[in-house]
Design a protein around this motif. Structure first.
Motif, PDB file in Angstrom:
ATOM      1  N   GLU A  32      -5.154  42.297  25.224  1.00  0.00           N
ATOM      2  CA  GLU A  32      -6.545  42.006  25.249  1.00  0.00           C
ATOM      3  C   GLU A  32      -6.884  42.403  26.874  1.00  0.00           C
ATOM      4  OE1 GLU A  32     -10.365  41.174  25.523  1.00  0.00           O
ATOM      5  OE2 GLU A  32      -8.924  41.702  23.536  1.00  0.00           O
ATOM      6  N   GLU A  33      -6.127  42.097  27.544  1.00  0.00           N
ATOM      7  CA  GLU A  33      -6.251  42.627  29.151  1.00  0.00           C
ATOM      8  C   GLU A  33      -6.637  44.050  29.406  1.00  0.00           C
ATOM      9  OE1 GLU A  33      -5.107  41.851  33.674  1.00  0.00           O
ATOM     10  OE2 GLU A  33      -4.805  40.242  32.330  1.00  0.00           O
ATOM     11  N   TYR A  34      -5.686  44.786  28.646  1.00  0.00           N
ATOM     12  CA  TYR A  34      -5.971  46.375  28.650  1.00  0.00           C
ATOM     13  C   TYR A  34      -7.200  46.626  27.927  1.00  0.00           C
ATOM     14  CZ  TYR A  34      -1.174  47.114  30.670  1.00  0.00           C
ATOM     15  OH  TYR A  34      -0.060  47.087  31.401  1.00  0.00           O
ATOM     16  N   PRO A  58      -2.839  57.846  39.982  1.00  0.00           N
ATOM     17  CA  PRO A  58      -2.090  57.415  39.356  1.00  0.00           C
ATOM     18  C   PRO A  58      -2.010  56.016  39.316  1.00  0.00           C
ATOM     19  CG  PRO A  58      -1.199  58.349  41.652  1.00  0.00           C
ATOM     20  CD  PRO A  58      -2.581  58.824  41.234  1.00  0.00           C
ATOM     21  N   ALA A  59      -2.824  55.385  40.280  1.00  0.00           N
ATOM     22  CA  ALA A  59      -2.974  53.854  40.484  1.00  0.00           C
ATOM     23  C   ALA A  59      -4.023  53.650  39.115  1.00  0.00           C
ATOM     24  CB  ALA A  59      -3.759  53.518  41.585  1.00  0.00           C
ATOM     25  N   ASN A  60      -4.823  54.237  38.762  1.00  0.00           N
ATOM     26  CA  ASN A  60      -5.674  54.217  37.537  1.00  0.00           C
ATOM     27  C   ASN A  60      -5.299  54.492  36.362  1.00  0.00           C
ATOM     28  OD1 ASN A  60      -7.902  53.643  39.603  1.00  0.00           O
ATOM     29  ND2 ASN A  60      -8.687  55.496  39.428  1.00  0.00           N
ATOM     30  N   LEU A  61      -4.119  55.467  36.333  1.00  0.00           N
ATOM     31  CA  LEU A  61      -3.386  55.531  35.250  1.00  0.00           C
ATOM     32  C   LEU A  61      -2.711  54.370  34.902  1.00  0.00           C
ATOM     33  CD1 LEU A  61      -2.129  59.157  35.506  1.00  0.00           C
ATOM     34  CD2 LEU A  61      -4.022  58.465  34.552  1.00  0.00           C
ATOM     35  N   PHE A  62      -1.866  53.709  35.999  1.00  0.00           N
ATOM     36  CA  PHE A  62      -1.372  52.621  35.762  1.00  0.00           C
ATOM     37  C   PHE A  62      -2.210  51.422  35.052  1.00  0.00           C
ATOM     38  CE2 PHE A  62       0.275  48.493  37.329  1.00  0.00           C
ATOM     39  CZ  PHE A  62       1.391  48.414  36.832  1.00  0.00           C
ATOM     40  N   TYR A  63      -3.465  51.275  35.837  1.00  0.00           N
ATOM     41  CA  TYR A  63      -4.135  50.216  35.493  1.00  0.00           C
ATOM     42  C   TYR A  63      -4.795  50.410  34.108  1.00  0.00           C
ATOM     43  CZ  TYR A  63      -8.300  47.189  35.981  1.00  0.00           C
ATOM     44  OH  TYR A  63      -9.429  46.007  35.710  1.00  0.00           O
ATOM     45  N   LEU A  64      -4.950  51.392  33.456  1.00  0.00           N
ATOM     46  CA  LEU A  64      -5.554  51.499  32.042  1.00  0.00           C
ATOM     47  C   LEU A  64      -4.243  51.825  31.054  1.00  0.00           C
ATOM     48  CD1 LEU A  64      -8.550  53.937  32.657  1.00  0.00           C
ATOM     49  CD2 LEU A  64      -8.525  51.809  32.141  1.00  0.00           C
ATOM     50  N   THR A  65      -3.180  52.307  31.560  1.00  0.00           N
ATOM     51  CA  THR A  65      -2.198  52.576  30.479  1.00  0.00           C
ATOM     52  C   THR A  65      -0.799  51.589  30.798  1.00  0.00           C
ATOM     53  OG1 THR A  65      -1.434  54.519  31.277  1.00  0.00           O
ATOM     54  CG2 THR A  65      -3.173  54.786  30.231  1.00  0.00           C
ATOM     55  N   GLY A  66      -0.655  51.534  31.752  1.00  0.00           N
ATOM     56  CA  GLY A  66       0.651  51.020  32.293  1.00  0.00           C
ATOM     57  C   GLY A  66       1.784  51.995  32.850  1.00  0.00           C
ATOM     58  N   TYR A  67       1.240  53.371  32.500  1.00  0.00           N
ATOM     59  CA  TYR A  67       2.308  54.353  32.841  1.00  0.00           C
ATOM     60  C   TYR A  67       2.531  54.290  34.300  1.00  0.00           C
ATOM     61  CZ  TYR A  67       4.151  58.683  33.675  1.00  0.00           C
ATOM     62  OH  TYR A  67       4.976  60.005  34.150  1.00  0.00           O
ATOM     63  N   ALA A 102       4.090  53.277  29.501  1.00  0.00           N
ATOM     64  CA  ALA A 102       2.861  53.539  29.089  1.00  0.00           C
ATOM     65  C   ALA A 102       2.545  52.432  27.766  1.00  0.00           C
ATOM     66  CB  ALA A 102       2.177  54.847  28.639  1.00  0.00           C
ATOM     67  N   ARG A 103       1.510  51.990  27.779  1.00  0.00           N
ATOM     68  CA  ARG A 103       1.098  51.094  26.490  1.00  0.00           C
ATOM     69  C   ARG A 103       0.314  52.039  25.393  1.00  0.00           C
ATOM     70  NH1 ARG A 103       5.192  48.995  27.235  1.00  0.00           N
ATOM     71  NH2 ARG A 103       4.671  47.722  25.454  1.00  0.00           N
ATOM     72  N   LEU A 104       0.791  53.306  25.259  1.00  0.00           N
ATOM     73  CA  LEU A 104       0.091  53.994  24.419  1.00  0.00           C
ATOM     74  C   LEU A 104       0.819  54.389  23.070  1.00  0.00           C
ATOM     75  CD1 LEU A 104      -1.504  56.510  27.080  1.00  0.00           C
ATOM     76  CD2 LEU A 104      -2.618  54.869  25.807  1.00  0.00           C
ATOM     77  N   HIS A 105       0.301  54.673  21.955  1.00  0.00           N
ATOM     78  CA  HIS A 105       1.041  55.334  20.994  1.00  0.00           C
ATOM     79  C   HIS A 105       1.493  56.909  21.330  1.00  0.00           C
ATOM     80  CE1 HIS A 105       0.095  52.172  18.109  1.00  0.00           C
ATOM     81  NE2 HIS A 105      -1.054  52.219  18.310  1.00  0.00           N
TER      82      HIS A 105
END
Length: 417
Positions: A32-34, A58-67, A102-105
């Protein structure tokens, strides 16, 4: 060429093993936070009239996906449409294992071929643009403007040119750091990561202070800081910092961003130490000045002025206060000592990747029109760089409803050894 590109878009051979284990990192935040982060970004996209957003920081990639990986030295891109799934484009060798953080499929993670890396007449975004077209993403995004992170450290002019040439239907505009501004207010879970990082900060600063002695070369101080930054303390291991330790020493302390050399510390040196503890990419910076021997009268004046100014700033800081009021308070406080500080007093911090731990949003200076909000986090850096000497004390703070929380608890005076 078209057939060759189509072949490149085929899925990697073999199934991707998504079974949780020690080599697949657990999510740092709840789903839910993501989801809330993405909603907040898309709300800002709507306000700015954007149909899609291209994220390269890369900080924004991490923020949105965890990558999270050291892959940002080659082009990578997160495509954020106004609706629908995110698409993360990476170098193929990185994309193959991106599911580990990353929290992506898996189908949302796409690798571009190796032959696009470091080629004079090709760019990975040439391939990415074709991949977006194949996936039917170009036409929907062409209905309005597409935002780019034009000030991202890793978004090159060549990458921009590739997108312009390959996607003529798109109207590409500056997104004005949408994701960075969403990041400015931290969630309770993020604040807890920063408190953990602060414990690493404390250990690293103590390692520096313990090592600084006459006869010790600067590189040995840096080595002990780096050890403490990685080792951390019980329950708080250290991640790699976005910036290396700064060690301006003696007369060169008038220059803030110097690192280290084989210069040997001497009696009478003032050594400025600026570093950050990091945990799960969250940074807590801290600066202190260590004096080897009695300080000069000029350094004593800076110590007194900075202590007065910092205390005054912390006294007025709270949610709802305009940022410019902090700058004004500082300027008046040090003016009583006949001093002025042309540079900004501080900036928003949190997630960081090289080359910077700042968020590139709020700067504490007189012309900033932002208003403080609870759970914003700042590095207040009271650095005074004179001619032939300098002095720094800083604090990382969290904004609360009625004041501030200092994330570390080091004495704010000149440290005498």
């Amino acid at each position: 060429m078209a057939d060759e590109r189509v072949a490149d878009l085929a899925a990697p051979e073999g199934p991707v093993d998504l079974v949780a284990g020690p080599d697949v990192r657990p999510a740092l935040f709840a789903d839910e936070e993501y989801a809330a982060r993405l909603r907040a970004v898309r709300a800002r996209m709507t306000e700015q009239g954007l149909s899609a957003l291209v994220v390269t920081d890369p900080a924004n990639l991490f923020y949105l996906t965890g990558y999270d990986a050291w892959s940002f030295y080659t082009p990578q891109l997160l495509f954020v449409p106004a609706e629908g799934d995110l698409l993360l484009f990476l170098r193929e060798m990185d994309a193959n294992g991106a599911f580990r953080t990353a929290r992506l499929h898996p189908e949302q993670i796409v690798g571009y071929p190796e032959r696009y890396v470091h080629r004079p007449h090709l760019h990975p975004f040439d391939w990415v643009a074709f991949a977006l077209r194949r996936r039917g993403q170009v036409a929907p995004a062409a209905r309005a403007c597409v935002g780019l992170e034009m000030d991202s450290h890793f978004f090159s002019p060549k990458g921009y040119r590739s997108l312009v040439n390959a996607l003529p239907e798109w109207t590409l505009v500056d997104a004005f750091d949408i994701v960075n501004w969403v990041r400015a207010v931290k969630s309770p879970a993020e604040i807890q990561y920063m408190r953990t990082a602060a414990r690493v900060t404390t250990a690293a600063m103590q390692a520096a202070i313990d090592t600084i002695e006459p006869g010790v070369p600067q590189y040995r101080v840096a080595a002990q800081i780096a050890r403490a930054q990685a080792e951390g303390v019980d329950g708080a291991w250290g991640d790699f910092p976005a910036m290396v330790p700064m060690l301006p020493t003696g007369a060169s302390a008038d220059t803030p961003h110097l690192t280290w050399s084989d210069r040997v510390l001497r009696e009478g040196d003032a050594v400025v130490v600026e570093l950050a503890g990091v945990h799960r990419r969250y940074h807590v910076p801290l600066a202190r000045t260590v004096m080897l021997g009695p300080p000069t009268a000029e350094l004593g004046l800076l110590e007194e002025a900075v202590a007065s100014g910092l205390e005054a700033v912390l006294d007025v800081t709270a949610a709802g206060v305009p940022v410019r009021e902090l700058a004004s308070t500082w300027n008046w406080a040090i003016a009583e000592f006949g001093l002025e500080k042309p540079s900004r007093l501080g900036y928003s911090v949190g997630i960081g990747y090289p080359p910077d731990w700042g968020e590139r949003t709020i700067s504490i200076r007189s012309e900033d029109e932002s208003v403080l909000t609870e759970n914003m986090t700042f590095h207040l850096i009271c650095g005074m760089w004179m001619t032939g000497y300098g002095y720094e004390v800083s604090e990382s703070i969290r904004i609360t409803t009625d004041g501030t929380e200092s994330l570390t608890s080091f004495p704010r005076a000149l440290i005498r050894k």
